[in-house]
Write a protein that holds these residues in place. Sequence first.
Motif, PDB file in Angstrom:
ATOM      1  N   ARG A  23       0.823  -1.198  -0.033  1.00  0.00           N
ATOM      2  CA  ARG A  23      -0.002   0.016   0.043  1.00  0.00           C
ATOM      3  C   ARG A  23       0.901   1.283   0.074  1.00  0.00           C
ATOM      4  O   ARG A  23       0.768   2.119  -0.703  1.00  0.00           O
ATOM      5  CB  ARG A  23      -0.911   0.048   1.197  1.00  0.00           C
ATOM      6  N   GLU A  24       1.968   1.249   0.798  1.00  0.00           N
ATOM      7  CA  GLU A  24       2.570   2.518   0.837  1.00  0.00           C
ATOM      8  C   GLU A  24       3.475   3.017  -0.547  1.00  0.00           C
ATOM      9  O   GLU A  24       3.330   3.799  -0.607  1.00  0.00           O
ATOM     10  CB  GLU A  24       3.742   2.288   2.047  1.00  0.00           C
ATOM     11  N   SER A  26       2.752   1.731  -3.360  1.00  0.00           N
ATOM     12  CA  SER A  26       1.730   1.926  -4.605  1.00  0.00           C
ATOM     13  C   SER A  26       1.193   3.300  -4.201  1.00  0.00           C
ATOM     14  O   SER A  26       1.048   4.050  -5.329  1.00  0.00           O
ATOM     15  CB  SER A  26       0.513   1.144  -4.451  1.00  0.00           C
ATOM     16  N   ARG A  27       1.080   4.033  -3.106  1.00  0.00           N
ATOM     17  CA  ARG A  27       0.610   5.311  -3.028  1.00  0.00           C
ATOM     18  C   ARG A  27       1.810   6.186  -3.650  1.00  0.00           C
ATOM     19  O   ARG A  27       1.271   7.265  -4.176  1.00  0.00           O
ATOM     20  CB  ARG A  27       0.675   5.774  -1.476  1.00  0.00           C
ATOM     21  N   ARG A  28       2.928   5.787  -3.715  1.00  0.00           N
ATOM     22  CA  ARG A  28       4.098   6.522  -4.583  1.00  0.00           C
ATOM     23  C   ARG A  28       4.077   6.165  -5.773  1.00  0.00           C
ATOM     24  O   ARG A  28       5.185   6.349  -6.493  1.00  0.00           O
ATOM     25  CB  ARG A  28       5.278   6.296  -3.548  1.00  0.00           C
TER      26      ARG A  28
END
Length: 137
Positions: A23-24, A26-28
């Motif tokens: 998630r972390e 992918s947010r970037r």
Amino acid sequence: MHSTEVRILIVERNPRMRDFLRREFSRRNFILEDAGNVGELFSKLDSDIPVHLVVLSVNAPEGLDGELLQQLVTNYPHIPVILHSYLEELSDEPFLRKVAAMVEKSGNPENLTRMVSVVLSRYYPDLISDEPEKDDV
């Protein structure tokens, strides 16, 4: 090439931690692959899908030893490895000098994501744009 084309392989035993890191990153806008053990790690590295960086957790089921890092460095010398661990548990083994960076595990992924950007910039200068991340604005 932009971060949406950068593929990071996370090697972590804990599926919840893998999901969290997915998630972390992918947010970037990074593309994430994950492996729960060393067998999956080498299977993904040997596939036709390119990997730009490996984040290796020491608490992989097989643990960490010089042989694993030597295998990574010898067989995939173009792929930098970031060791993500509780650093006080590590000794001063010479094989640790083979990693591109080491990051202390914590509940906050900022240090790891920041180090990933630093290492990618060092190994692939044209890979990462200088655009600020959403959190930096």
